[in-house]
Design an enzyme around this catalytic site. Structure first.
Site, mmCIF file in Angstrom:
data_model
loop_
_atom_site.group_PDB
_atom_site.id
_atom_site.type_symbol
_atom_site.label_atom_id
_atom_site.label_comp_id
_atom_site.label_asym_id
_atom_site.label_seq_id
_atom_site.Cartn_x
_atom_site.Cartn_y
_atom_site.Cartn_z
ATOM 1 N N GLY A 16 1.109 -1.332 0.150
ATOM 2 C CA GLY A 16 -0.119 0.366 -0.061
ATOM 3 C C GLY A 16 1.093 0.890 0.225
ATOM 4 N N ALA A 59 3.324 -2.599 6.892
ATOM 5 C CA ALA A 59 2.788 -1.540 6.529
ATOM 6 C C ALA A 59 1.285 -2.236 6.175
ATOM 7 C CB ALA A 59 3.413 -0.861 4.992
ATOM 8 N N HIS A 105 3.771 26.053 -22.466
ATOM 9 C CA HIS A 105 4.613 25.332 -22.796
ATOM 10 C C HIS A 105 6.518 25.833 -21.919
ATOM 11 C CE1 HIS A 105 6.698 22.315 -25.251
ATOM 12 N NE2 HIS A 105 7.509 23.448 -25.938
HETATM 13 P P1 NAD Z 1 -3.008 0.431 3.077
HETATM 14 O O1 NAD Z 1 -4.153 -0.262 3.390
HETATM 15 O O2 NAD Z 1 -2.982 1.163 2.080
HETATM 16 O O3 NAD Z 1 -2.240 -1.015 2.452
HETATM 17 C C1 NAD Z 1 -1.947 -2.466 3.040
HETATM 18 C C2 NAD Z 1 -1.927 -3.775 2.707
HETATM 19 O O4 NAD Z 1 -1.410 -4.729 3.361
HETATM 20 C C3 NAD Z 1 -2.550 -4.062 1.528
HETATM 21 O O5 NAD Z 1 -1.709 -3.584 -0.115
HETATM 22 C C4 NAD Z 1 -2.926 -4.924 1.798
HETATM 23 O O6 NAD Z 1 -3.325 -5.969 1.211
HETATM 24 C C5 NAD Z 1 -1.816 -5.606 1.967
HETATM 25 N N1 NAD Z 1 -2.034 -6.693 3.296
HETATM 26 C C6 NAD Z 1 -2.582 -6.828 4.043
HETATM 27 N N2 NAD Z 1 -2.374 -7.578 4.921
HETATM 28 C C7 NAD Z 1 -1.431 -9.027 4.569
HETATM 29 C C8 NAD Z 1 -0.794 -9.689 4.777
HETATM 30 N N3 NAD Z 1 -1.272 -10.281 6.019
HETATM 31 N N4 NAD Z 1 -0.338 -10.252 4.081
HETATM 32 C C9 NAD Z 1 0.487 -9.618 3.176
HETATM 33 N N5 NAD Z 1 -0.237 -8.255 2.639
HETATM 34 C C10 NAD Z 1 -1.155 -7.894 3.599
HETATM 35 O O7 NAD Z 1 -1.796 0.166 4.042
HETATM 36 P P2 NAD Z 1 -0.671 1.658 4.384
HETATM 37 O O8 NAD Z 1 -0.193 1.491 3.467
HETATM 38 O O9 NAD Z 1 -0.353 0.849 6.329
HETATM 39 O O10 NAD Z 1 -1.672 3.001 4.689
HETATM 40 C C11 NAD Z 1 -2.339 2.876 6.119
HETATM 41 C C12 NAD Z 1 -3.121 4.638 5.371
HETATM 42 O O11 NAD Z 1 -2.285 5.509 6.094
HETATM 43 C C13 NAD Z 1 -3.951 4.455 4.222
HETATM 44 O O12 NAD Z 1 -5.159 5.122 4.669
HETATM 45 C C14 NAD Z 1 -2.737 5.443 3.734
HETATM 46 O O13 NAD Z 1 -4.020 6.154 3.024
HETATM 47 C C15 NAD Z 1 -2.449 6.169 4.102
HETATM 48 N N6 NAD Z 1 -1.517 7.015 4.785
HETATM 49 C C16 NAD Z 1 -1.449 7.621 3.048
HETATM 50 C C17 NAD Z 1 -0.522 8.292 2.488
HETATM 51 C C18 NAD Z 1 -0.237 9.058 1.421
HETATM 52 O O14 NAD Z 1 -1.253 9.369 1.219
HETATM 53 N N7 NAD Z 1 0.996 9.300 0.699
HETATM 54 C C19 NAD Z 1 1.176 7.841 2.682
HETATM 55 C C20 NAD Z 1 1.249 7.212 4.377
HETATM 56 C C21 NAD Z 1 -0.124 6.043 4.398
#
Ligand code: NAD
Length: 462
Positions: free
Chosen positions: A178, A266, A441
């Protein structure tokens, strides 16, 4: 002790913005924060520090890969990790001090300590009770983990620990492809760490436009990030200096293990409601632990409101800020509003990825009849000059009305470019409106106009 009009619990982007707007609207306001500094997760251990490390590591990447091509001959760059950490800390400090200044300027009282709600209109901080006509809960979220994976912030770390590792690890396993996994994975990959990302699904960044997901993963692979897809993590173990992740592949249920210096968990974040005293009150949570609110952000108890990560919706600082402004306006008797259809999301990798509105898949699922205009950055002169021509702009418009329904950008400065599309969507613009707007541009923004042209009679440089 005098009574406040509003006490805001939490000094993150939702809470501090709500406080400032309340004060601007003439309400006597206090904001409670348990951390030593204001700014919440975003400024202290989230958006801001990660952007500092992303910026620094991106500069290293440019020096290593593109300087020579431009005739810039420098000594081989190397990393002073302690100094980079220092730069990160200074960036945090400059930002958190900025909020302190804004509080003073707006005459907001900064109450220090962890708050709980002891009754209607009553907030307790370190044995002391404060009274307010309105309470806004903006307590944010915290990292969530998965069963059998225990975060120690040393070897098995959350995003918080990953921002302050004592040294750059040689190897890192990231659980979850993610936003957090990809941003922090990118930082360490650029600093020389061998990064392997385990993802349960068969694609990265759930919820994103499929075409963007595929292009994004291809680009990240070129940056030496390895992916093991369809991998269900079962557990993680650690020795003195290494960690091991045990996982099963969904395709054949086979069991595997991977060892690394650091494991970054994450796998999402969860709303932070513990310690607020909600159980004793009639404030209801949904089955995922979010505080339930109505359209005015009021909880199931009158005059107690909740905003940001602690309620339903994308866990994004800017969504919390918008709700902060809107809830202040509601409390002041005005009509605060958030347009949830136009909330951009950005991933700050290189290239950046940004989106707003419907993906192509969502539009089709909703039986919308659409047209798609796409333009590759390869056709953009500025992107080519800057070695940033990987990626594209994709605009999704209604087939009959031409109204823009969504936009997805992977490419240079995508996180800034997306706002042209946000403004267009707020104004109910058509793709033709953008196509008829003169764009300077040479700019990356021309790619947006070209994608808008591609929704109609066709792009020029394609
Ligand atoms: P996320 O929900 O974006 O991604 C988590 C990922 O982990 C998913 O793809 C999921 O399928 C995977 N996953 C879950 N359990 C698993 C397992 N047992 N084995 C393998 N894969 C597994 O979560 P995140 O990246 O931790 O982010 C958390 C929150 O923080 C989100 O809501 C995000 O929008 C927010 N955030 C946003 C930003 C930004 O806007 N740039 C930056 C950091 C965090």
């Amino acid at each position: 002790m005098s009574k406040y009009d509003v006490i805001v619990i939490g000094g993150g982007p939702g809470g501090y913005v709500a406080s400032i707007r309340c004060a601007q609207l003439g309400l006597k306001t206090a904001c409670v924060e348990g951390r030593d500094t204001l700014g919440g997760t975003c400024l202290n251990v989230g958006c801001i520090p990660s952007k500092a490390l992303l910026h620094a590591s991106h500069q290293l990447h440019e020096a290593e890969h593109n300087f020579e091509k431009m005739g810039l001959i420098a000594k081989t760059p190397s990393v002073d990790w302690a100094k980079m950490q220092n730069y990160k800390s200074e960036t945090i400090e400059a930002n958190t001090k900025g909020i302190e200044f804004l509080f003073k300027k707006n005459k907001i009282e900064h109450l220090k300590g962890w708050a709980s709600i002891s009754g209607e209109g009553k907030v307790q901080i370190n044995e002391k009770t404060f009274e307010a006509n309105n309470i806004v809960i903006a307590s944010g979220s915290e990292p969530s983990t998965i069963p059998n994976v225990k975060i120690d912030e040393k070897i098995i770390v959350s995003s918080t620990g990953a921002l302050s590792l004592p040294k750059i690890p040689k190897t890192m396993t990231v659980i979850g492809a993610g936003v957090i996994g990809l941003e922090l994975g990118s930082v360490y990959a650029r600093l020389g760490t061998k990064v392997t990302i385990l993802e349960y699904l068969n694609h990265i960044t759930p919820g994103m436009d499929t075409e963007v997901q595929k292009t994004f993963q291809r680009i990240l692979k070129k940056q030496d990030i390895s992916f093991i897809m369809g991998a269900a993590v079962q557990s993680a173990t650690k020795s003195k200096s290494k960690g091991k992740v045990q996982y099963k592949l969904n395709k054949d249920d086979s069991a595997h293990e991977i060892e690394s210096d650091v494991i970054l968990v994450a796998t999402g974040r969860k709303p932070n409601t513990h310690g607020l005293g909600l159980e004793a009150l009639d404030i209801k949570l949904n089955d995922r632990g979010h505080i339930i609110t109505n359209a005015s952000w009021e909880t199931t108890l009158p005059n107690i409101y909740a905003i940001g990560d602690v309620i339903e919706g994308p866990m994004l600082a800017h969504k919390a800020e918008d709700e902060g402004m809107a809830v202040a306006e509601q409390i002041a008797g005005k009509s605060g509003h958030v347009n949830y259809q136009v909330i951009p999301s950005v991933i700050y990798t290189a290239p950046e990825v940004a989106s707003v509105g419907l993906t192509e898949e969502q539009a089709k699922e909703n039986n919308r009849s659409i047209k798609v205009g796409k333009f590759m950055f390869m056709g953009n002169g500025r992107a080519k000059a800057n070695f940033a021509a990987d990626g594209f702009v994709k605009i999704i418009a209604d087939k009959d009305t031409d109204r823009i329904l969504g936009a997805h950008i992977i490419g240079p400065a995508a996180g800034d470019l997306i706002h042209e599309l946000c403004v267009a969507m707020e104004f109910g613009a058509s793709a033709e409106d953008l196509a008829l707007t003169c764009h300077a541009h040479p700019t990356y923004s021309e790619a947006i106009r070209e994608a808008a042209l591609a929704c109609g009679t066709g792009a020029i440089h394609a």
